[in-house]
Design an enzyme around this catalytic site. Structure first.
Site, PDB file in Angstrom:
ATOM      1  N   TRP A   1      -8.440  -0.014  12.207  1.00 17.23           N
ATOM      2  CA  TRP A   1      -7.884   1.329  12.063  1.00 17.23           C
ATOM      3  C   TRP A   1      -8.966   2.399  11.923  1.00 17.23           C
ATOM      4  O   TRP A   1      -8.675   3.583  11.990  1.00 17.23           O
ATOM      5  CB  TRP A   1      -6.927   1.381  10.874  1.00 17.23           C
TER       6      TRP A   1
ATOM      7  N   GLU B   1       0.818  -1.229   0.000  1.00 16.35           N
ATOM      8  CA  GLU B   1       0.000   0.000   0.000  1.00 16.35           C
ATOM      9  C   GLU B   1       0.847   1.274   0.000  1.00 16.35           C
ATOM     10  O   GLU B   1       0.870   2.029   0.978  1.00 16.35           O
ATOM     11  CB  GLU B   1      -0.948   0.011   1.202  1.00 16.35           C
TER      12      GLU B   1
ATOM     13  N   CYS C   1       6.521  12.574  -0.299  1.00 15.23           N
ATOM     14  CA  CYS C   1       7.618  13.109   0.518  1.00 15.23           C
ATOM     15  C   CYS C   1       7.919  14.531   0.031  1.00 15.23           C
ATOM     16  O   CYS C   1       7.701  14.864  -1.137  1.00 15.23           O
ATOM     17  CB  CYS C   1       8.849  12.225   0.361  1.00 15.23           C
TER      18      CYS C   1
ATOM     19  N   HIS D   1      -7.836  -6.204  14.829  1.00 17.55           N
ATOM     20  CA  HIS D   1      -8.256  -6.390  13.430  1.00 17.55           C
ATOM     21  C   HIS D   1      -8.747  -7.820  13.228  1.00 17.55           C
ATOM     22  O   HIS D   1      -8.118  -8.772  13.687  1.00 17.55           O
ATOM     23  CB  HIS D   1      -7.092  -6.110  12.491  1.00 17.55           C
TER      24      HIS D   1
ATOM     25  N   GLU E   1      -6.477  -7.884  -0.234  1.00 17.04           N
ATOM     26  CA  GLU E   1      -6.906  -7.840   1.163  1.00 17.04           C
ATOM     27  C   GLU E   1      -8.374  -7.458   1.255  1.00 17.04           C
ATOM     28  O   GLU E   1      -8.852  -6.589   0.520  1.00 17.04           O
ATOM     29  CB  GLU E   1      -6.124  -6.775   1.945  1.00 17.04           C
TER      30      GLU E   1
HETATM   31  C1  GLA Z   1      -3.914  -2.388   5.070  1.00 17.12           C
HETATM   32  C2  GLA Z   1      -2.545  -3.025   5.107  1.00 17.12           C
HETATM   33  C3  GLA Z   1      -2.456  -4.187   6.036  1.00 17.12           C
HETATM   34  C4  GLA Z   1      -3.256  -3.989   7.279  1.00 17.12           C
HETATM   35  C5  GLA Z   1      -4.659  -3.678   6.886  1.00 17.12           C
HETATM   36  C6  GLA Z   1      -5.609  -3.552   8.040  1.00 17.12           C
HETATM   37  O1  GLA Z   1      -4.691  -2.757   4.035  1.00 17.12           O
HETATM   38  O2  GLA Z   1      -2.064  -3.358   3.838  1.00 17.12           O
HETATM   39  O3  GLA Z   1      -1.091  -4.382   6.333  1.00 17.12           O
HETATM   40  O4  GLA Z   1      -2.708  -2.951   8.017  1.00 17.12           O
HETATM   41  O5  GLA Z   1      -4.669  -2.459   6.214  1.00 17.12           O
HETATM   42  O6  GLA Z   1      -6.888  -3.220   7.594  1.00 17.12           O
HETATM   43 ZN    ZN Z   2      11.962  12.793  -0.196  1.00 19.32          ZN
END
Ligand code: GLA
Ligand code: ZN
Length: 674
Positions: A319, A150, A155, A362, A311
């Protein structure tokens, strides 16, 4: 298909055995088998495990685990660990860490915290990827490479500033040209030396307006977004190439975050990924069409090819502020929604719920309860058995779409990165309305970029296509001349690729195609609506209100109130063999829906199935065989009329004739048997 080694829809997810002991691994393997798991992702964030210091690489843990899994019939999606630089690295080379939008350098901790232009970071990332690929190149378990995780952050460090200036020199050649394209005579922003060019932070040109950053020099911000998206893509490509050297036949991907994610121009990224992958974490209140939009966008990144659902949570996230469990049957429903739209994997985050750490709440296939006697596990195992039964039947099937929605990251950026008439007029909200109407119509909808072949479609809809360059305008004209049906809206065609307004009346290069010009754009707060009268009905419209002067267009709907009363708001223009529609305000969904239905009727486009409210219909095709996905997202029973003939559901083998009754959250995948 993603890899012929495993010719079925892959089932599994992120697995972190490094957090557990041997006894637990054995139990995991038993449970994986029970649930029909056949692929797990290993190694995400495992940098300090496999490279404990600058000189040492140690793959012994992964070796043991990959073997163990493979011996138990489970393939591996192997990740490079590069989303989480280890402490030894950030301590010794602090320049690998990013500087944030306020100009603060990260010091430590967390993940997705690296500078994409840091040579040091790229060196270490490239090297660990190459070592991994070299080490595992002959292992039969590896079916996919998962680079990083992800990609997330821009930056704004000194090094990025230096690289940005080089990028600009290459793009513009001279400061004179840059000053012209950036329109720097405005507010005394003329640059006299390349070194004067800043990166866009809150210490330079950015300011907060309502809930977003905008730029006092929008042209600079636009170029920085282009530059950053390219920089991070280069980062991916460094690892990609290092892996490909050793395993040219294993596909390489990275799991894109959120699909409609503003920072990266994923259409550019898609060109460089062997297969596209993404992570799906919808909000439980989101309309199913919004999730469908994200899947369709991901599918569109590679022109309709199958993608990886890398995922999803089997149950809840951790989160979010509030983390509802997926209600019974919902995980299954959303899994088939992904498959309907082109996913050839159903992978979870994660396989076993962590005991500690920031993500301990999670959801996972194996929860803190630790055994198979949970609702979540039972639901996971049910889908596992179904995917086994489906085998390779659906692999390489294509979504059949007669319509397309034109999506454009640059329009999104340019529209929202500096003040426009209404701060609440949001690119995504407009896109979502039109996508929903196309999806609900039943004619099938793809999401395409400006580079796609338009002629494949009967209808193209381009909401708020703010930035249009000559080539796209010409392509659209050709599409309509040849008989295509086109619809666009207010806030389209306003600027060229530099972000400069195309003069002579909006929407610039589309005036002739639409048979109109826009003299003014009025804007009001969301509380103050106007109305449009069309099809003998009244609909609300808000936010922005184009004052339209038609030339050759016919007026379909008119404003009801204010100084625009009686003026056109919705129009249609006959152009060559086709028609171009224009909607001059942010209109309520009911109008979008009725307008799309009107267009279908007017131009003789008939869906095979008209899904009732709350039911999603997606049609796929493979070697002349058709698959009809019907997904009941609603909380009540739905009856769907199906085409003539006898149909069988691939999941339950039940047969249907005439109608299908769907229980709440149920799904069927119908094939015609006679
Ligand atoms: C993202 C990340 C995972 C994890 C999930 C939790 O998609 O890629 O590593 O942190 O969120 O929802
Ligand atoms: Zn930079």
């Amino acid at each position: 298909m993603i890899n012929p080694k495993l010719p079925k829809i892959w089932y599994g997810g992120d697995y972190y055995p490094e957090q557990w002991d041997e006894k637990t691994w054995e139990e995991d393997l038993r449970l994986f088998k029970l649930a029909g798991i056949d692929v797990v992702t290993l190694g995400v964030f495992a940098w300090s495990l496999i490279q404990p210091d600058e000189e040492t690489y140690d793959f012994s843990f992964l070796d043991m685990m990959v073997d163990k899994l493979y011996q138990n019939g489970i393939h591996v999606c192997l990740a490079t660990p590069t989303a989480a630089p280890p402490h030894w690295m950030t301590q010794k080379y602090p320049e690998v860490l990013l500087v944030d939008i306020n100009g603060n350098r990260k010091e430590k901790g967390g993940r997705a915290n690296f500078c994409p232009n840091s040579e040091k970071y790229r060196y270490f990332a490239r090297k660990v990827a190459e070592k991994l690929a070299e080490h595992f190149k002959d292992h039969p378990a590896i079916v996919l490479w998962h680079v990083n995780n992800e990609y997330l952050n821009y930056c704004y460090c000194e090094n990025c500033a230096k690289k940005f200036r080089e990028w600009l020199k290459k793009k513009y050649g001279s400061l004179e040209e840059l000053n012209k394209r950036w329109y720097t005579r405005f507010w005394s922003q003329t640059f006299t030396d390349w070194e004067e060019i800043p990166v866009p932070t809150t210490r330079s040109v950015l300011f907060m307006r309502k809930d977003r950053y905008e730029s006092a020099l929008p042209e600079l911000y636009l170029d920085y977004r282009r530059f950053m998206s390219e920089s991070m893509l280069e980062c991916f490509l460094e690892e990609y190439k290092a892996i490909k050297k050793h395993t040219p036949h294993v596909p390489v991907t990275t799991n894109l975050i959120a699909a409609t994610f503003k920072p990266w121009n994923y259409f550019e990224w898609g060109k460089h990924m062997d297969v596209v992958a993404w992570d799906n974490y919808p909000d439980y209140r989101e309309d199913f069409s919004v999730v469908a939009l994200r899947h369709s966008l991901v599918r569109g990144l590679k022109g309709g090819k199958p993608f990886v659902l890398m995922e999803q949570s089997p149950s809840q996230a951790s989160w979010k502020w509030y983390n509802p469990q997926k209600r019974p049957k919902v995980m299954r429903l959303w899994t088939y929604q992904a498959i309907a739209h082109g996913a050839e994997t159903a992978m979870f985050f994660q396989m076993r719920q962590s005991k500690a750490g920031v993500e301990k709440f999670h959801g996972a296939v194996i929860t803190h309860v630790g055994n198979e006697h949970t609702r979540v596990f039972r639901e996971v195992a049910q889908v596992g058995a179904e995917l086994k039964k489906l085998g390779d039947t659906l692999l390489d099937s294509k979504v059949v779409s007669r319509s397309a929605l034109l999506f454009d990251w640059e329009s999104w950026w340019a529209l929202e990165d500096s003040p426009n008439p209404n701060i609440d007029f949001l690119y995504l909200r407009e896109v979502e309305k039109y996508f929903k109407a196309l999806l609900e119509s039943g004619i099938g909808v793809d999401i395409i970029s400006k580079e796609e072949d338009f002629k494949k479609y009967d209808i193209i809809v381009a909401p708020a296509l703010y930035m249009i360059e000559k080539e796209t305008a010409e392509k659209l004209k050709d599409f309509v001349s040849a008989g295509g049906i086109f619809l666009t809206t207010t806030m389209s065609g306003i600027v060229d690729e530099n972000g400069h307004v195309v003069l002579g009346g909006y929407p610039g290069l589309l005036r002739e195609l639409l048979g109109l010009w826009v003299e003014e754009i009025d804007a009001l707060p969301p509380s103050d609506a106007n109305e449009v009268v069309i099809f003998g009905k009244r609909y609300t419209c808000r936010l922005v209100f184009d004052v339209i002067r038609t030339t050759t267009a016919k007026t379909l709907g008119r404003y009801e109130k204010d100084y625009h009363a009686g003026q056109p708001c919705v129009t249609v223009n006959a152009y060559g063999k086709g028609f171009a529609y224009y909607v001059g305000s942010s209109v309520e969904y009911a109008l979008v829906k009725d307008l799309i239905l009107h267009m279908l009727r007017a131009h003789n486009i008939h869906p095979e199935i008209e899904p009732p409210e709350g039911v999603e219909f997606v049609k796929k095709e493979k070697n002349g065989r058709h698959f009809y996905f019907l997904l009941n997202h609603s909380d009540s029973k739905r009856t769907v009329e199906i085409p003539e003939g006898l149909f069988r559901d691939l999941l339950t083998d039940k047969e249907f004739f005439g109608v299908v009754e769907l229980e709440p959250k149920d799904v069927v995948i119908l094939v015609k048997i006679s």
